[in-house]
Design a protein around this motif. Structure first.
Motif, PDB file in Angstrom:
ATOM      1  N   ILE A 102      -3.405  12.166   0.424  1.00 34.13           N
ATOM      2  CA  ILE A 102      -4.410  11.235  -0.466  1.00 34.13           C
ATOM      3  C   ILE A 102      -3.149   9.854   0.090  1.00 34.13           C
ATOM      4  O   ILE A 102      -2.392   9.618   0.138  1.00 34.13           O
ATOM      5  CB  ILE A 102      -4.254  11.042  -1.676  1.00 34.13           C
ATOM      6  CG1 ILE A 102      -5.020  12.650  -1.732  1.00 34.13           C
ATOM      7  CG2 ILE A 102      -5.001   9.715  -2.204  1.00 34.13           C
ATOM      8  CD1 ILE A 102      -5.179  12.688  -3.121  1.00 34.13           C
ATOM      9  N   THR A 103      -4.429   8.415   1.066  1.00 31.85           N
ATOM     10  CA  THR A 103      -3.513   7.344   1.305  1.00 31.85           C
ATOM     11  C   THR A 103      -4.369   5.835   0.302  1.00 31.85           C
ATOM     12  O   THR A 103      -6.168   6.322   0.680  1.00 31.85           O
ATOM     13  CB  THR A 103      -3.320   6.894   2.470  1.00 31.85           C
ATOM     14  OG1 THR A 103      -2.226   7.947   3.460  1.00 31.85           O
ATOM     15  CG2 THR A 103      -2.624   5.496   2.889  1.00 31.85           C
ATOM     16  N   ILE A 104      -3.904   5.573  -0.444  1.00 32.94           N
ATOM     17  CA  ILE A 104      -4.921   4.596  -1.056  1.00 32.94           C
ATOM     18  C   ILE A 104      -4.494   2.847  -0.594  1.00 32.94           C
ATOM     19  O   ILE A 104      -3.279   2.147  -0.283  1.00 32.94           O
ATOM     20  CB  ILE A 104      -4.257   4.478  -2.486  1.00 32.94           C
ATOM     21  CG1 ILE A 104      -4.718   5.853  -3.210  1.00 32.94           C
ATOM     22  CG2 ILE A 104      -5.296   3.735  -3.396  1.00 32.94           C
ATOM     23  CD1 ILE A 104      -3.548   6.472  -4.393  1.00 32.94           C
ATOM     24  N   ILE A 105      -5.236   1.687  -0.376  1.00 30.66           N
ATOM     25  CA  ILE A 105      -5.044   1.065  -0.083  1.00 30.66           C
ATOM     26  C   ILE A 105      -5.189   0.038  -0.943  1.00 30.66           C
ATOM     27  O   ILE A 105      -6.656  -0.228  -1.119  1.00 30.66           O
ATOM     28  CB  ILE A 105      -5.515   0.428   1.496  1.00 30.66           C
ATOM     29  CG1 ILE A 105      -5.407   1.334   2.929  1.00 30.66           C
ATOM     30  CG2 ILE A 105      -5.412  -0.787   1.994  1.00 30.66           C
ATOM     31  CD1 ILE A 105      -6.205   2.371   2.802  1.00 30.66           C
TER      32      ILE A 105
ATOM     33  N   LYS B 135      -0.204   8.323  -0.894  1.00 24.96           N
ATOM     34  CA  LYS B 135       0.746   7.274  -0.594  1.00 24.96           C
ATOM     35  C   LYS B 135      -0.209   6.699  -0.717  1.00 24.96           C
ATOM     36  O   LYS B 135      -1.516   6.123  -0.819  1.00 24.96           O
ATOM     37  CB  LYS B 135       0.995   7.696   1.220  1.00 24.96           C
ATOM     38  CG  LYS B 135       1.602   5.938   1.649  1.00 24.96           C
ATOM     39  CD  LYS B 135       2.083   6.263   3.145  1.00 24.96           C
ATOM     40  CE  LYS B 135       1.000   6.360   4.048  1.00 24.96           C
ATOM     41  NZ  LYS B 135       1.361   6.696   4.975  1.00 24.96           N
ATOM     42  N   ALA B 136       0.059   4.910  -1.218  1.00 27.57           N
ATOM     43  CA  ALA B 136      -0.166   3.421  -1.990  1.00 27.57           C
ATOM     44  C   ALA B 136       0.516   2.484  -1.142  1.00 27.57           C
ATOM     45  O   ALA B 136       1.821   2.889  -0.833  1.00 27.57           O
ATOM     46  CB  ALA B 136      -0.374   3.942  -3.285  1.00 27.57           C
ATOM     47  N   LEU B 137      -0.642   1.793  -0.387  1.00 24.59           N
ATOM     48  CA  LEU B 137       0.063   0.780   0.819  1.00 24.59           C
ATOM     49  C   LEU B 137      -0.406  -0.567  -0.639  1.00 24.59           C
ATOM     50  O   LEU B 137      -1.552  -0.502  -1.224  1.00 24.59           O
ATOM     51  CB  LEU B 137      -0.196   0.692   1.947  1.00 24.59           C
ATOM     52  CG  LEU B 137      -0.130   2.036   2.795  1.00 24.59           C
ATOM     53  CD1 LEU B 137      -1.513   1.896   4.063  1.00 24.59           C
ATOM     54  CD2 LEU B 137       1.096   1.889   2.787  1.00 24.59           C
ATOM     55  N   PHE B 138       0.125  -1.315  -0.048  1.00 30.00           N
ATOM     56  CA  PHE B 138      -0.451  -2.534  -0.194  1.00 30.00           C
ATOM     57  C   PHE B 138      -1.554  -3.661  -0.273  1.00 30.00           C
ATOM     58  O   PHE B 138      -1.676  -2.779   1.282  1.00 30.00           O
ATOM     59  CB  PHE B 138       0.596  -3.862  -0.763  1.00 30.00           C
ATOM     60  CG  PHE B 138       1.658  -3.216  -1.608  1.00 30.00           C
ATOM     61  CD1 PHE B 138       1.576  -4.156  -2.802  1.00 30.00           C
ATOM     62  CD2 PHE B 138       2.956  -2.843  -0.867  1.00 30.00           C
ATOM     63  CE1 PHE B 138       2.460  -4.069  -3.413  1.00 30.00           C
ATOM     64  CE2 PHE B 138       4.255  -2.682  -1.706  1.00 30.00           C
ATOM     65  CZ  PHE B 138       3.541  -3.250  -3.963  1.00 30.00           C
ATOM     66  N   SER B 139      -2.312  -4.528  -0.528  1.00 32.04           N
ATOM     67  CA  SER B 139      -3.773  -5.047   0.232  1.00 32.04           C
ATOM     68  C   SER B 139      -3.397  -5.449   1.686  1.00 32.04           C
ATOM     69  O   SER B 139      -3.883  -5.589   3.007  1.00 32.04           O
ATOM     70  CB  SER B 139      -3.772  -5.940  -0.439  1.00 32.04           C
ATOM     71  OG  SER B 139      -2.897  -7.170  -0.369  1.00 32.04           O
ATOM     72  N   ASN B 140      -1.715  -5.608   2.172  1.00 31.91           N
ATOM     73  CA  ASN B 140      -1.532  -5.513   3.511  1.00 31.91           C
ATOM     74  C   ASN B 140      -1.782  -4.507   4.541  1.00 31.91           C
ATOM     75  O   ASN B 140      -2.026  -4.981   5.581  1.00 31.91           O
ATOM     76  CB  ASN B 140      -0.383  -6.537   4.302  1.00 31.91           C
ATOM     77  CG  ASN B 140       0.366  -5.643   3.603  1.00 31.91           C
ATOM     78  OD1 ASN B 140       0.503  -4.490   3.405  1.00 31.91           O
ATOM     79  ND2 ASN B 140       1.774  -6.121   3.172  1.00 31.91           N
TER      80      ASN B 140
ATOM     81  N   ALA C 109       4.905   6.707  -2.268  1.00 32.62           N
ATOM     82  CA  ALA C 109       4.768   7.930  -1.957  1.00 32.62           C
ATOM     83  C   ALA C 109       5.168   8.585  -2.743  1.00 32.62           C
ATOM     84  O   ALA C 109       6.869   8.733  -2.719  1.00 32.62           O
ATOM     85  CB  ALA C 109       4.906   7.571  -0.766  1.00 32.62           C
ATOM     86  N   VAL C 110       4.752  10.348  -2.385  1.00 32.97           N
ATOM     87  CA  VAL C 110       4.857  11.460  -3.163  1.00 32.97           C
ATOM     88  C   VAL C 110       4.796  12.370  -1.992  1.00 32.97           C
ATOM     89  O   VAL C 110       3.759  12.484  -1.610  1.00 32.97           O
ATOM     90  CB  VAL C 110       4.827  11.617  -4.232  1.00 32.97           C
ATOM     91  CG1 VAL C 110       5.008  10.497  -4.903  1.00 32.97           C
ATOM     92  CG2 VAL C 110       2.940  11.723  -4.595  1.00 32.97           C
TER      93      VAL C 110
END
Length: 936
Positions: A290-293, A329-334, A341-342
C-alpha cells in the motif's frame, strides 16, 4: 373386443392431442418469430429497440429459447438522452416455465434459466437529471421463482453519462444461483431477492473511482462460504510511467497491490428483521503493498466521521483476520518525499465479534486477541526529525519496540536559519521499550489507556541545539494538555539511560521510576512517586554572551499537575566551566525529596512556578574550585523544611601567601576560613513581585569558625573607596532578613606583612561568641531596626566585649561602638603597635574602655585605660630600639595608673576612605592610646 376399441380410441385421442400440441407449438413458434417482432415494434414506447433472431418454443417441456437477443437505442435516441443501458445476449434458454402462472399471476416460474454470453453496457445519469421514480404496480417479471439461474461468460461495462468514458468492466463472469425468488415481499429488503445457493466467478474487472483511481482484480470467486480475489490493485489514474504525479486533489490517493485475498467458511446475509449477519473463519490478505500519496493539508476537505449503526447488525463474527508480510508507505503531496513506511507487517486478530452484548459498549466491536508485528518502520515526524525502529510487536496486552531512534535530518546551521514548529533539535535512541498488561477503549465518550508498566533501557537523548521562540512557527491550540486522553500507568521504569543537552547538560546513568501515574483528561495529571537513583549530572558552562537571560513568551498551559513524592537517591553533580576539561564544582551523594508538588496555570505565573509542602536535600559534601586562588570544600550538609546544616566548611587558598602577593597589582586580603558547622533555622526564600530574590531566617549560627585574613603591604595600596557595612546592606539588590547571626567558639586573626618585616604581624581573636541582631538589606525598605553586634572574645589573650550599633537606612553611615578589653598583656599588642605606632610595650593593660560615635567622615568619643608596670620602647623603621626616645617616653609615662582608669577624649579621627571600618576603629583606639600613653 371392447378393450381393443378403447385402446384404439385412447391412442387416437392421444395422438390427436399430441398433434394439436405440435401444431400449436409450431404455430406459437411461427407467431413469435413472425408476428411478435412487429407487435413489439408497434407497442414499444420505450427508448429501446428489442430484437432477436430466433425464438423456439416447446409446449412439451415448457421451454423457451432465444438467440442473438439485443437491446439497443432507437434511431431517434442518443445515449445522453434517456438511455440507461444496452445489451446483447447470445442465447437465453428457459426450461420448465409455468405459463399458467405467467399469464394469470404475472409470475416468472421456471426450472432453469440459462443466459449465455451476455454483454451489458450501463450509462450513468447526471445527478441533476435524476428523477425519483414512482412506485410501480406488479407486472410480468415482478414475481420471479427459478430453481436454477445461470449466467455464463458474461461481460458488464459502465460508462459516464455521455458514454465517452469507460468507468468499469467485469469480464468473463459466470453467475449461478439456485432457488431464486423475487416478489413483493423481498423487493424492499436489503437483498431484494432470495436464493438457496450461489457462486460467482470472473476473470477480470476494473472500476474507476471518483475519476482519480482505478481498481483492478483477476480471478474473483464468491460463493456461500468462500471469497477469493487474486492480483488486486488500486492505482492513481494520473501516473508518469512508474513515477507518481504530485497530488493536488482534496483527498489522499492510494496505490494498493495484493496478490491474494480470501474469506473462508463464510456465511452472511440478512435476518427476517433485515439485520446483517456475517460470519467467517478467516479473512486473509497476502503480501499487500500500500502506497498513500497524501493530499496537501490546505486542499483537504473535512470528511464526515463514519458512524457505525450498530442496530443494523445482528451478528458479526470473524474468527481470524490476517495480513501476511504487508508493506505500507505514505508520501507527501509532492509524491516523492516519504512521510512514513512500515515493512513486513504481520497482523492477526482473533475473535472479532459484534452482537447484542457488545452493541451496548462505546466501541461496539470486541475481540479476543490481536498481534501486530513489523520488522522496520520509518516516520518523518516534522521538518527536522525522522523516527525509525527495527522491530515492533503489539498484542492486546503487550507492546515491544526495539531499536527506536529519532534522528535529525537537517544540520544545526539549517535548524537555526529556518522557521520550525519546534525550538529543539533532538537525537534519541532507545534500544528497548516495553508496555505490559495493557487495556484500552472508550468510557463516557473519551479514550483511555491503562498499562501495568512502561520499561525503557539504555535510552540516549541528545539535545543538539535549541533556539529562541521567535524562530519557531507556533500554532495556537485551545484546550491543549500534555496528555490528551485518559491514562493510567502503574509503573514507568527508565534504566541506565543518558541525556545530553547541546553539550550543556550531560545526565548519565539515569534510573527513573514513576509509580501511580494517572491522567484524567482535562482535569489533572497525578503521580504517586517519582524516584531517580544514582544519576550523574554534569553541567557545562557557557560563554558569558550565552548566559544573558532570554525573555520567554508566555504560552497557554492548561494542566493541573500533582506529584505526591519526588525522590533523588545518591546523585552526583559536576559543573564544568566554559572551555574547561574538568569540573570546578562537584557535589557528592545527593539525596533529595520533594513532597506534594503542584504545578498549574496559576503557579506558572509566579516566580517560583510550583508549590510544595515539604523539601529535603542532603549531600555528603562538595568540592568547589573557585579559580586560581581559592577552593571550597565541605563535609555533609542537608536542608529540610527551612533548616539548613553544613558541616566542616573549608574556604582555603590553593597558593602560598608569597605567590598570592606576587600576583597582585593592588593590595588585597587573602582569606583562610574553616567552619566546623553552619546551621540556619526558619529559612524562607523566594522571589519578590519584581522577580528579585529574598532570603529570611530567624537564626544563622557558625560553630567553631576559624578565619585568618592576611594582607601584604608590598603591592600598591588600593585607593578605591571601601564602603561601610551600613551602606553595603542598604545597597543590596535583594531582600535579606536575618534576625540573629551568631559566631560560637570561633577564631579570627588578621595578619599583615611589610616588605621589611620578618613574618607577618598578627592580631588574633579567640573564643569568639558573638551575636549580630537584625541583619537586613535596605532593598525596597524605608525604615529598618538597628543592626546590633554583641561581641565577646579573647583579644590577644585579653577579654574583649563590644557592642556595635548602626542602621542601614542612615545615609550618613552613623554608628556607635563601645566596649572594653581586660587582662591584656601589653607585649601581646606588639603586632598591633609596631606597624602603626612604631613602639613596643611591656606590662599589663588591666582594662581598656572605649565608646566611639562616627560616620562615613570621622569619629569621636571616649577612651580609657587602666594598666600596671607599663614600659614603652620607641622603635626605628627597621624595628630596632631607639634608646633615648624610649627613656624619655618611659619617664613621661607613669609606670601604672595607680588603680584608676586614665580617660582621654578621642576627637575628629578622620576616616581614610580607602580603608575598611575595622581600620577606622583601630585608628580611634590608636588615637586614644597615643594620648593616654603620651606617645608622639
Amino acid at each position: 373386443m371392447i378393450k381393443n376399441k378403447l385402446v384404439k380410441r385412447a391412442s387416437i385421442i392421444l395422438l390427436s392431442i399430441i398433434g394439436i400440441l405440435f401444431i400449436l407449438s409450431f404455430y406459437i413458434t411461427y407467431f413469435l418469430n413472425s408476428r411478435l417482432p412487429k407487435i413489439i415494434a408497434e407497442k414499444n414506447d420505450t427508448a429501446y429497440n428489442l430484437s432477436y433472431e430466433n425464438l423456439n418454443f416447446s409446449i412439451f417441456n415448457s421451454s423457451l429459447s432465444l438467440k442473438n437477443v439485443e437491446v439497443s437505442p432507437k434511431d431517434s435516441t442518443s445515449i445522453n438522452d434517456s438511455i440507461k443501458f444496452t445489451g446483447k445476449v447470445n442465447e437465453i434458454n428457459i426450461v420448465g416455465i409455468n405459463f399458467i402462472k405467467l399469464i394469470v399471476q404475472k409470475e416468472v416460474s421456471a426450472y432453469s434459466i440459462n443466459i449465455n454470453d451476455p454483454l451489458v453496457n450501463y450509462y450513468l445519469k447526471d445527478t441533476k437529471d435524476s428523477i425519483k421514480e414512482k412506485k410501480r404496480e406488479i407486472k410480468v417479471g415482478d414475481r420471479f421463482n427459478v430453481s436454477n439461474l445461470n449466467i455464463n461468460n458474461g461481460e458488464f461495462n459502465l460508462y459516464s453519462p455521455a458514454g465517452k468514458r469507460h468507468l468499469a468492466n467485469v469480464s468473463n463472469f459466470d453467475i449461478n444461483f439456485k432457488g431464486v425468488r423475487f416478489n413483493e415481499r423481498t423487493v424492499n429488503k436489503k437483498i431484494p431477492f432470495g436464493y438457496a445457493d450461489f457462486e460467482i466467478k470472473l476473470d477480470s474487472m476494473f472500476f474507476v473511482i471518483k475519476d482519480k483511481q482505478i481498481l483492478r482484480a483477476k480471478k474473483v470467486k464468491l460463493n456461500m462460504d468462500t471469497f477469493e480475489l487474486e492480483k488486486f490493485t488500486m492505482k492513481p489514474l494520473k501516473i508518469n510511467g512508474k513515477l507518481y504525479v504530485p497530488n493536488d486533489s482534496e483527498a489522499d490517493l492510494l496505490d494498493i497491490e495484493s496478490p491474494y485475498l480470501s474469506l473462508t467458511k463464510m456465511d452472511w446475509g440478512f435476518t427476517n428483521e433485515d439485520k446483517l449477519f456475517f460470519e467467517t473463519d478467516l479473512i486473509q490478505f497476502k503480501k499487500p503493498r500500500i502506497t498513500i500519496i497524501t493530499a496537501k493539508p490546505a486542499n483537504k476537505t473535512e470528511t464526515k466521521k463514519i458512524q457505525l449503526k450498530t442496530d443494523d447488525a445482528d451478528l458479526i463474527n470473524i474468527k481470524k483476520f490476517k495480513i501476511d508480510n504487508g508493506k505500507i508507505k505514505a508520501l507527501f503531496s509532492n509524491a516523492r518525499t516519504v512521510k512514513y513506511a512500515v515493512n513486513n507487517v504481520d497482523l492477526s486478530i482473533e475473535g472479532i465479534r459484534m452482537n447484542e452484548l457488545t452493541r451496548t459498549n462505546e466501541i461496539p466491536i470486541d475481540y479476543k486477541t490481536f498481534r501486530l508485528k513489523l520488522d522496520s518502520m520509518y516516520y518523518r515526524l516534522n521538518e527536522m526529525h525522522i523516527l525509525t525502529a527495527s522491530d515492533f510487536d503489539l498484542t492486546e496486552k503487550k507492546v515491544v519496540l526495539k531499536n527506536f531512534k529519532m534522528k535529525p535530518f537537517i544540520s544545526k546551521n539549517q535548524f537555526n536559519n529556518r522557521y520550525t514548529k519546534s525550538n529543539t533539535l533532538l537525537d534519541v535512541e532507545a534500544p528497548l521499550l516495553t508496555l505490559n498488561n495493557n487495556s484500552w477503549g472508550k468510557r463516557n465518550g473519551e479514550f483511555y489507556f491503562h498499562t501495568n508498566s512502561i520499561k525503557l533501557d539504555k535510552v540516549d537523548v541528545k539535545i543538539i541545539d535549541q533556539k529562541n521562540k521567535q524562530s519557531v512557527i507556533e500554532k495556537e491550540i485551545k484546550n491543549k494538555f500534555l496528555i490528551n486522553f485518559n491514562l493510567v500507568v502503574d509503573t514507568i521504569q527508565i534504566k541506565n539511560s543518558h541525556l545530553l543537552a547541546d553539550k550543556k547538560f550531560d545526565f548519565k546513568n539515569v534510573d527513573l521510576t514513576v509509580l501511580g501515574l494517572v491522567n484524567v483528561y482535562g482535569k489533572k495529571l497525578y503521580a504517586k512517586d517519582m524516584i531517580l537513583k544514582n544519576p550523574e549530572f554534569t553541567i557545562h558552562g557557557n560563554a558569558e554572551s550565552e548566559n544573558k537571560p532570554v525573555k520567554k513568551e508566555k504560552k497557554g498551559f492548561n494542566d493541573f499537575i500533582e506529584v505526591n513524592n519526588i525522590r533523588l537517591v545518591n546523585g552526583q553533580l559536576a559543573i564544568i566551566p566554559f572551555q574547561a576539561n574538568k569540573p570546578n564544582l562537584y557535589v557528592k551523594n545527593i539525596d533529595f525529596n520533594l513532597q506534594k508538588l503542584k504545578i498549574n496555570p496559576n503557579t506558572l505565573n509566579e516566580n517560583v512556578p510550583f508549590h510544595y509542602e515539604s523539601i529535603y536535600l542532603k549531600s555528603s559534601g562538595l568540592d568547589y574550585d573557585l579559580g586560581k586562588v581559592y577552593q571550597l570544600n565541605t563535609s555533609d550538609f542537608y536542608y529540610k523544611n527551612g533548616k539548613f546544616v553544613l558541616n566542616k566548611l573549608k574556604f582555603i587558598p590553593k597558593i602560598s601567601r608569597k605567590e598570592y602577593t606576587a600576583s597582585l597589582k593592588k593590595q588585597a586580603d587573602l582569606f583562610h576560613v574553616t567552619v566546623n558547622q553552619i546551621a540556619v533555622d526558619d529559612i524562607k526564600w523566594g522571589f519578590l513581585p519584581n522577580k528579585k530574590p529574598f532570603f529570611k531566617s530567624n537564626l544563622v549560627k557558625l560553630n567553631e569558625a576559624d578565619a585568618v585574613i592576611y594582607r601584604s603591604l608590598v603591592p600598591p595600596n588600593d585607593l578605591s573607596k571601601k564602603t561601610l557595612f551600613s551602606e553595603k546592606l542598604r545597597n543590596l539588590k535583594f531582600g535579606l532578613e536575618v534576625k540573629r547571626l551568631m559566631l560560637v567558639n570561633s577564631k579570627l586573626a588578621y595578619a599583615e606583612e611589610t616588605e621589611k618585616s620578618v613574618g607577618a604581624g598578627t592580631l588574633s581573636f579567640t573564643k569568639v561568641n558573638t551575636t549580630v541582631y537584625n541583619v537586613n538589606s535596605g532593598y525596597q525598605k524605608k525604615t529598618l531596626p538597628d543592626v546590633v553586634v554583641d561581641w565577646n572574645s579573647e583579644f590577644m589573650t585579653g577579654d574583649l566585649k563590644t557592642k556595635w550599633t548602626f542602621n542601614p537606612m542612615n545615609t550618613s553611615e552613623k554608628f556607635n561602638i563601645k566596649g572594653s578589653i581586660e587582662n591584656l598583656t601589653a607585649k601581646n599588642l606588639d603586632p598591633f603597635l609596631k606597624p602603626y605606632l612604631k613602639v613596643s610595650a611591656e606590662g599589663d593593660l588591666n582594662k581598656i574602655l572605649f565608646n566611639f560615635n562616627g560616620n562615613d567622615i570621622d569619629a569621636s568619643g571616649d577612651f580609657g585605660i587602666y594598666y600596671n608596670n607599663l614600659k614603652v620602647n620607641v622603635l626605628r623603621e627597621d624595628g630596632t630600639k631607639r634608646k633615648f626616645l624610649s627613656a624619655i617616653g618611659n619617664a613621661a609615662v607613669k609606670k601604672d595608673s595607680r588603680g584608676d582608669v586614665k580617660n582621654e577624649k578621642v576627637e575628629n579621627v578622620v576616616r581614610k576612605q580607602d580603608k575598611s571600618f575595622f581600620n577606622f576603629f583601630l585608628a580611634c583606639i590608636l588615637d586614644g592610646l597615643k594620648k593616654a600613653l603620651l606617645i608622639i
